[in-house]
Design a protein around this motif. Structure first.
Motif, PDB file in Angstrom:
ATOM      1  N   THR A   1     -35.269 -52.766   2.009  1.00  0.00           N
ATOM      2  CA  THR A   1     -36.336 -52.957   0.884  1.00  0.00           C
ATOM      3  C   THR A   1     -36.227 -54.550   0.292  1.00  0.00           C
ATOM      4  N   GLY A   2     -34.994 -54.947   0.452  1.00  0.00           N
ATOM      5  CA  GLY A   2     -34.825 -56.474  -0.021  1.00  0.00           C
ATOM      6  C   GLY A   2     -34.952 -57.450   1.100  1.00  0.00           C
ATOM      7  N   PHE A   3     -35.404 -57.084   2.309  1.00  0.00           N
ATOM      8  CA  PHE A   3     -35.536 -58.038   3.362  1.00  0.00           C
ATOM      9  C   PHE A   3     -37.151 -58.577   3.206  1.00  0.00           C
ATOM     10  N   ARG A   4     -37.181 -59.757   2.808  1.00  0.00           N
ATOM     11  CA  ARG A   4     -38.518 -60.064   2.697  1.00  0.00           C
ATOM     12  C   ARG A   4     -38.957 -61.254   3.582  1.00  0.00           C
ATOM     13  N   LYS A   5     -38.498 -61.270   4.644  1.00  0.00           N
ATOM     14  CA  LYS A   5     -38.912 -62.032   5.636  1.00  0.00           C
ATOM     15  C   LYS A   5     -39.954 -61.253   6.486  1.00  0.00           C
ATOM     16  N   PRO A   6     -40.559 -62.046   7.388  1.00  0.00           N
ATOM     17  CA  PRO A   6     -41.760 -61.160   8.397  1.00  0.00           C
ATOM     18  C   PRO A   6     -40.876 -60.349   9.248  1.00  0.00           C
ATOM     19  N   VAL A   7     -41.673 -59.283   9.376  1.00  0.00           N
ATOM     20  CA  VAL A   7     -41.114 -58.361  10.499  1.00  0.00           C
ATOM     21  C   VAL A   7     -42.324 -57.759  11.348  1.00  0.00           C
ATOM     22  N   LEU A   8     -42.287 -57.974  12.632  1.00  0.00           N
ATOM     23  CA  LEU A   8     -43.415 -57.432  13.416  1.00  0.00           C
ATOM     24  C   LEU A   8     -42.987 -56.034  14.180  1.00  0.00           C
ATOM     25  N   LEU A   9     -43.416 -55.045  13.971  1.00  0.00           N
ATOM     26  CA  LEU A   9     -43.088 -53.763  14.176  1.00  0.00           C
ATOM     27  C   LEU A   9     -44.038 -53.375  15.645  1.00  0.00           C
ATOM     28  N   VAL A  10     -43.580 -53.346  16.715  1.00  0.00           N
ATOM     29  CA  VAL A  10     -44.240 -53.046  18.137  1.00  0.00           C
ATOM     30  C   VAL A  10     -44.279 -51.652  18.368  1.00  0.00           C
ATOM     31  N   ARG A  11     -45.042 -50.896  18.283  1.00  0.00           N
ATOM     32  CA  ARG A  11     -44.940 -49.521  18.677  1.00  0.00           C
ATOM     33  C   ARG A  11     -45.463 -49.011  20.149  1.00  0.00           C
ATOM     34  N   ALA A  12     -44.840 -48.182  20.863  1.00  0.00           N
ATOM     35  CA  ALA A  12     -45.511 -47.995  22.144  1.00  0.00           C
ATOM     36  C   ALA A  12     -46.569 -46.873  21.936  1.00  0.00           C
ATOM     37  N   ALA A  13     -47.735 -46.883  22.328  1.00  0.00           N
ATOM     38  CA  ALA A  13     -48.791 -45.767  22.350  1.00  0.00           C
ATOM     39  C   ALA A  13     -48.265 -44.620  22.982  1.00  0.00           C
ATOM     40  N   ASP A  14     -47.615 -44.613  24.025  1.00  0.00           N
ATOM     41  CA  ASP A  14     -47.139 -43.402  24.768  1.00  0.00           C
ATOM     42  C   ASP A  14     -45.617 -43.056  24.668  1.00  0.00           C
ATOM     43  N   ASP A  15     -44.879 -43.406  23.539  1.00  0.00           N
ATOM     44  CA  ASP A  15     -43.581 -43.400  23.532  1.00  0.00           C
ATOM     45  C   ASP A  15     -43.084 -41.871  23.601  1.00  0.00           C
TER      46      ASP A  15
END
Length: 307
Positions: A233-247
C-alpha cells in the motif's frame, strides 16, 4: 565484480538474450545475459525456469531502446550453484535481487516478473524499493497463493529423502512434463523441447543445483507474500499487472486484489494465454513493457522540464 568470460554452460542460453556473463555478489555468483542500451529492464523468472523464459521478449524491448538484463536466479534451473551457506528463503532471494541491482548500480529500473518471480518481486517492492522505477507483474504468486494449486504440496515433498533426485529424473520424461503439476498448465501453446531441456538439465546434472532448488522450495510459505502485501500500500511507483485471460493456475482475483492495494496500478488482460505470458504472447508482452516504460519516461521528462 563482473566476470566477462562467458561460462561454458552458456550454450544453454538462447542467443536472443544477448551476451552472457557472471557477477559476484555478497550472496553468491549470478549468471546473466544483457542486450541493448538505455534505461534498464531487469527480468525475474520463476521456479525451475531460467532467463530463456524471456528469449522472445528481450529482443523487441532492447530494440526499442532499453538495456535488457535477464539473470538466471537460483530457483533450480540456474547454471552456477550458490554457496552452501547462502540464504535461499524468499526473503534471501529478494535480497539477492537487490544486491544485483546495487552491484550493477542500476537506478529507475523497470522490473518484469513472472510466476514465482512475481512473489519475489513483491518482496523486493516491499523491502528494497529504492532502485525501482516501475514494475510489470505477469501472472504470479500473491497473497495466500504461494505456492498456488497444484503446487502447494511441493515444500513438504522436497523434504522427503531422495525426492528432488527422483523428480529430476522423472521430469526428463515428456509425459511427466505435460502433467498439470509440472509444466502442463503453464503455457497454452506449449514450450519447445530444447527450452524445457535448458530448464531441467541443471537439476538433473548437478547435486548442488538440486540442493539450491530444494532449499528454496522448502522455504516457500504464504507468510512472505502476505507480509509483502501489507507493505505494498506504500509502494507508489507505477505497476502494470498483466493478467492471462485463460490462466489455469493463478485466479483472476489475485490481480484484482493487487490492483486494489497498489496506489498506482494498471490492470490489463491478455488473451489466448496461460500463466507463461512470455511463452504464449511474447510480442504482446514486449509491446506492453515498452509502452509502459516509455510512458513513464515521458512523465519524468515532463516533470524535469516543469511542463
Amino acid at each position: 565484480m563482473r566476470d566477462f568470460t562467458v561460462p561454458a554452460e552458456a550454450g544453454l542460453r538462447d542467443a536472443g538474450l544477448g551476451a552472457g556473463t557472471t557477477i559476484a555478489l555478497p550472496s553468491g555468483r549470478i549468471a546473466y545475459a544483457e542486450r541493448g542500451a538505455g534505461p534498464p529492464v531487469v527480468f525475474v523468472h520463476g521456479l525451475l525456469v531460467n532467463a530463456n523464459l524471456w528469449r522472445n521478449v528481450v529482443p523487441t524491448v532492447a530494440d526499442a531502446g532499453f538495456r535488457c538484463i535477464a539473470p538466471d536466479w537460483p530457483l533450480g534451473a540456474h547454471q552456477v550453484p550458490m554457496p552452501a551457506e547462502a540464504d535461499l528463503t524468499p526473503y534471501g532471494v529478494a535480497d539477492l535481487i537487490a544486491e544485483f541491482l546495487d552491484e550493477l548500480d542500476l537506478t529507475d529500473v523497470t522490473v518484469v516478473a513472472n510466476d514465482t518471480g512475481g512473489a519475489l518481486t513483491q518482496i523486493l517492492m516491499a523491502n528494497h524499493p529504492q532502485r525501482l522505477g516501475r514494475v510489470v507483474l505477469t501472472p504470479c504468486d500473491a497473497f495466500e497463493a504461494f505456492f498456488p494449486e497444484p503446487y502447494t504440496p511441493l515444500p513438504k515433498l522436497v523434504r522427503l529423502p531422495g525426492a528432488s533426485w527422483l523428480a529430476s529424473r522423472l521430469l526428463r520424461l515428456p509425459v511427466v512434463r505435460r502433467r498439470p503439476w509440472a509444466f502442463g498448465w503453464l503455457a497454452k501453446h506449449g514450450i519447445p523441447g530444447e527450452i524445457l531441456d535448458s530448464y531441467l538439465s541443471p537439476i538433473h546434472d548437478s547435486r548442488e543445483i538440486r540442493r539450491d532448488a530444494r532449499r528454496f522450495i522448502a522455504g516457500v510459505d504464504k507468510k512472505y507474500t502476505l507480509g509483502a502485501a501489507e507493505s505494498l500500500t506504500g509502494f507508489r511507483k507505477p505497476v502494470l499487472l498483466v493478467r492471462a485471460a485463460d490462466d489455469r493456475i493463478f485466479p483472476a482475483q489475485l490481480f484484482e486484489r493487487l490492483s486494489a492495494i497498489l496506489p498506482d496500478a494498471r490492470l490489463i488482460t491478455v488473451a489466448d494465454c496461460w500463466s507463461f505470458v512470455p511463452e504464449d504472447q511474447p510480442g504482446e508482452l514486449a509491446r506492453l513493457i515498452v509502452d509502459f516504460a516509455t510512458d513513464r519516461r515521458a512523465d519524468v521528462v515532463e516533470e524535469e522540464h516543469g511542463c
